[in-house]
Design an enzyme around this catalytic site. Structure first.
Site, PDB file in Angstrom:
ATOM      1  N   MET A  30       0.839  -1.077   0.077  1.00 31.45           N
ATOM      2  CA  MET A  30       0.042   0.044   0.021  1.00 31.45           C
ATOM      3  C   MET A  30       0.813   1.149  -0.084  1.00 31.45           C
ATOM      4  O   MET A  30       0.357   2.183   0.291  1.00 31.45           O
ATOM      5  CB  MET A  30      -1.227   0.018   1.206  1.00 31.45           C
ATOM      6  CG  MET A  30      -1.801  -1.060   1.070  1.00 31.45           C
ATOM      7  SD  MET A  30      -3.590  -0.988   1.954  1.00 31.45           S
ATOM      8  CE  MET A  30      -2.673  -0.809   3.946  1.00 31.45           C
ATOM      9  N   ALA A  32       4.032   3.901   0.864  1.00 37.21           N
ATOM     10  CA  ALA A  32       5.027   4.292   2.105  1.00 37.21           C
ATOM     11  C   ALA A  32       6.105   3.248   2.289  1.00 37.21           C
ATOM     12  O   ALA A  32       6.308   2.532   3.323  1.00 37.21           O
ATOM     13  CB  ALA A  32       4.206   4.419   3.121  1.00 37.21           C
ATOM     14  N   HIS A  34       9.428   1.217   3.003  1.00 40.11           N
ATOM     15  CA  HIS A  34      10.217   1.183   3.700  1.00 40.11           C
ATOM     16  C   HIS A  34      11.228  -0.085   3.555  1.00 40.11           C
ATOM     17  O   HIS A  34      10.996  -0.985   2.392  1.00 40.11           O
ATOM     18  CB  HIS A  34       9.531   1.090   5.349  1.00 40.11           C
ATOM     19  CG  HIS A  34       8.887   0.008   5.552  1.00 40.11           C
ATOM     20  ND1 HIS A  34       9.028  -1.383   5.477  1.00 40.11           N
ATOM     21  CD2 HIS A  34       7.476   0.184   5.823  1.00 40.11           C
ATOM     22  CE1 HIS A  34       7.982  -2.015   5.829  1.00 40.11           C
ATOM     23  NE2 HIS A  34       7.052  -1.093   5.822  1.00 40.11           N
ATOM     24  N   HIS A  37       9.666  -3.473   2.682  1.00 46.39           N
ATOM     25  CA  HIS A  37       9.429  -3.764   1.356  1.00 46.39           C
ATOM     26  C   HIS A  37      10.457  -3.960   0.359  1.00 46.39           C
ATOM     27  O   HIS A  37      10.372  -4.689  -0.383  1.00 46.39           O
ATOM     28  CB  HIS A  37       8.453  -2.433   0.819  1.00 46.39           C
ATOM     29  CG  HIS A  37       7.187  -2.167   1.628  1.00 46.39           C
ATOM     30  ND1 HIS A  37       6.997  -0.914   2.124  1.00 46.39           N
ATOM     31  CD2 HIS A  37       6.154  -2.981   1.819  1.00 46.39           C
ATOM     32  CE1 HIS A  37       5.803  -1.075   2.645  1.00 46.39           C
ATOM     33  NE2 HIS A  37       5.252  -1.967   2.510  1.00 46.39           N
ATOM     34  N   GLN A  61     -10.040  -2.443   2.909  1.00 45.03           N
ATOM     35  CA  GLN A  61      -9.376  -3.053   4.205  1.00 45.03           C
ATOM     36  C   GLN A  61      -9.303  -2.224   5.220  1.00 45.03           C
ATOM     37  O   GLN A  61      -8.898  -2.691   6.694  1.00 45.03           O
ATOM     38  CB  GLN A  61      -8.220  -3.652   3.859  1.00 45.03           C
ATOM     39  CG  GLN A  61      -6.884  -2.893   3.409  1.00 45.03           C
ATOM     40  CD  GLN A  61      -5.909  -3.698   3.009  1.00 45.03           C
ATOM     41  OE1 GLN A  61      -5.813  -4.154   2.018  1.00 45.03           O
ATOM     42  NE2 GLN A  61      -4.874  -3.891   3.891  1.00 45.03           N
ATOM     43  N   ARG A 186       2.982   2.639   8.904  1.00 44.56           N
ATOM     44  CA  ARG A 186       2.521   3.432  10.074  1.00 44.56           C
ATOM     45  C   ARG A 186       3.293   4.050  10.977  1.00 44.56           C
ATOM     46  O   ARG A 186       3.270   5.117  11.569  1.00 44.56           O
ATOM     47  CB  ARG A 186       1.343   2.787  10.751  1.00 44.56           C
ATOM     48  CG  ARG A 186       0.070   2.413  10.013  1.00 44.56           C
ATOM     49  CD  ARG A 186      -0.993   1.947  10.776  1.00 44.56           C
ATOM     50  NE  ARG A 186      -2.103   1.491   9.924  1.00 44.56           N
ATOM     51  CZ  ARG A 186      -2.276   0.516   9.267  1.00 44.56           C
ATOM     52  NH1 ARG A 186      -1.486  -0.535   8.887  1.00 44.56           N
ATOM     53  NH2 ARG A 186      -3.605   0.276   8.631  1.00 44.56           N
TER      54      ARG A 186
HETATM   55  O1  PAF Z   1       0.169  -5.793   3.479  1.00 44.88           O
HETATM   56  C1  PAF Z   1      -0.305  -4.723   2.930  1.00 44.88           C
HETATM   57  O2  PAF Z   1       0.356  -3.951   2.737  1.00 44.88           O
HETATM   58  C2  PAF Z   1      -1.757  -4.988   2.374  1.00 44.88           C
HETATM   59  O3  PAF Z   1      -2.697  -5.711   3.325  1.00 44.88           O
HETATM   60  C3  PAF Z   1      -1.857  -5.559   0.999  1.00 44.88           C
HETATM   61  C4  PAF Z   1      -1.411  -6.994   0.961  1.00 44.88           C
HETATM   62  C5  PAF Z   1      -0.918  -4.870   0.010  1.00 44.88           C
HETATM   63  C6  PAF Z   1      -3.325  -5.804   0.310  1.00 44.88           C
HETATM   64  O4  PAF Z   1      -3.751  -4.510   0.273  1.00 44.88           O
END
Ligand code: PAF
Length: 278
Positions: A30, A32, A34, A37, A61, A186
């Protein structure tokens, strides 16, 4: 690296790559971005010929509108952070993913009636809807998820099993800041001082592992008591569970796969973490 914002263009590019026999590793995010990722992207690139990253803040979500509104978004910065590691960034609009209202209903049984499932009703259905759609668009050979979101990882494995999807799910260990705080988008909403306080929760859980007792209640009591002393922090849950079923265990020798999952608030920011016990 190329940036793609429509499903049509993504399909056009991926069809060509697939027909040239390229394997595709996929990291859904999603944004942002870091170091957690980046570790997922590096792993995807090392195991596949093409690495695809998606950046999409999935409103479905979020059970808390304030959390959705404050979720950090900075596509330009994200692109700079990933440009050396990834081949394709897919950053669609809401309309691309949801041209009409999403009505899918998934059932993950007892995997979703505990922990995040209790605190964030509807959250995992929203995650499952977007992950299934992204998998349909990208059709990856492998997809990569962080272990920090342990319940999400377990549910995505279940989704793949239930729908017999042809994708291998790979879990990657949590990447932590030097103070021990699990990397999370976050965290950007926390001051340096608050990050250091949040990191103490991880320290407490690590200390609880040294109690040398197999009795889970003793470990849970210890963590709850110690976290209560951390002023701005409010524990949502600390649960020691079977890593396959996500159900509570009573003794550490109950099974061979045991993890502790935690969720807490620091101010209005809610963080989660996971530590493996066995
Ligand atoms: O873990 C996340 O960042 C989200 O839940 C995902 C898997 C990208 C789904 O929106």
């Amino acid at each position: 690296m190329i940036l793609i914002q429509t499903v049509e263009k993504l399909n056009e590019v991926l069809v060509r790559l697939r027909s040239n026999g390229k394997t595709i590793g996929f990291v859904p995010t999603m944004g942002a971005i870091h170091d957690g990722h980046i570790a997922l992207i590096k792993k995807a690139k090392s195991e596949n010929q093409v690495a695809v990253l998606s950046i999409f803040v999935n409103s479905l979500q979020f059970n808390n509108p304030d959390d959705l509104e404050k979720y950090p978004r900075d596509l330009e910065k994200d692109l700079l952070l990933v440009e050396n590691y990834v081949d394709i960034v897919f950053a669609p609009s809401h309309k691309e993913i949801y041209p009409t209202e999403a009505t899918e209903k998934y059932d993950f049984g007892e995997l979703e009636t505990v922990m995040e499932g209790v605190s964030r009703p509807g959250h995992f259905n929203g995650v499952a809807i977007v992950v299934k759609r992204l998998f349909d668009f990208v059709q990856p050979n492998k997809a990569y998820f962080g272990e920090k979101d342990f319940q999400q990882l377990t549910i995505i494995r279940k989704l793949v099993e239930q729908l017999k999807l042809d994708v291998t799910i790979t879990a990657c260990p949590t990447v932590r800041e030097p103070n021990g705080l699990a990397m999370s988008s976050r965290n950007l909403r926390l001051s340096f001082a608050k990050r250091n306080i949040a990191a103490k929760v991880y320290g407490i859980i690590k200390r609880s592992q040294e109690l040398e007792t197999p009795v889970v209640k003793k470990i849970v009591d210890f963590v709850q008591t110690e976290v209560k002393k951390l002023e701005p922090i409010k524990l949502d849950y600390f649960a020691i569970v079977d890593g396959n079923t996500l159900q509570l265990v009573e003794f550490l020798n109950d099974t061979e796969n045991i993890v502790a999952c935690v969720a807490f608030y620091i101010g209005d920011v809610r963080l989660i973490d996971m530590v493996r016990f066995k």
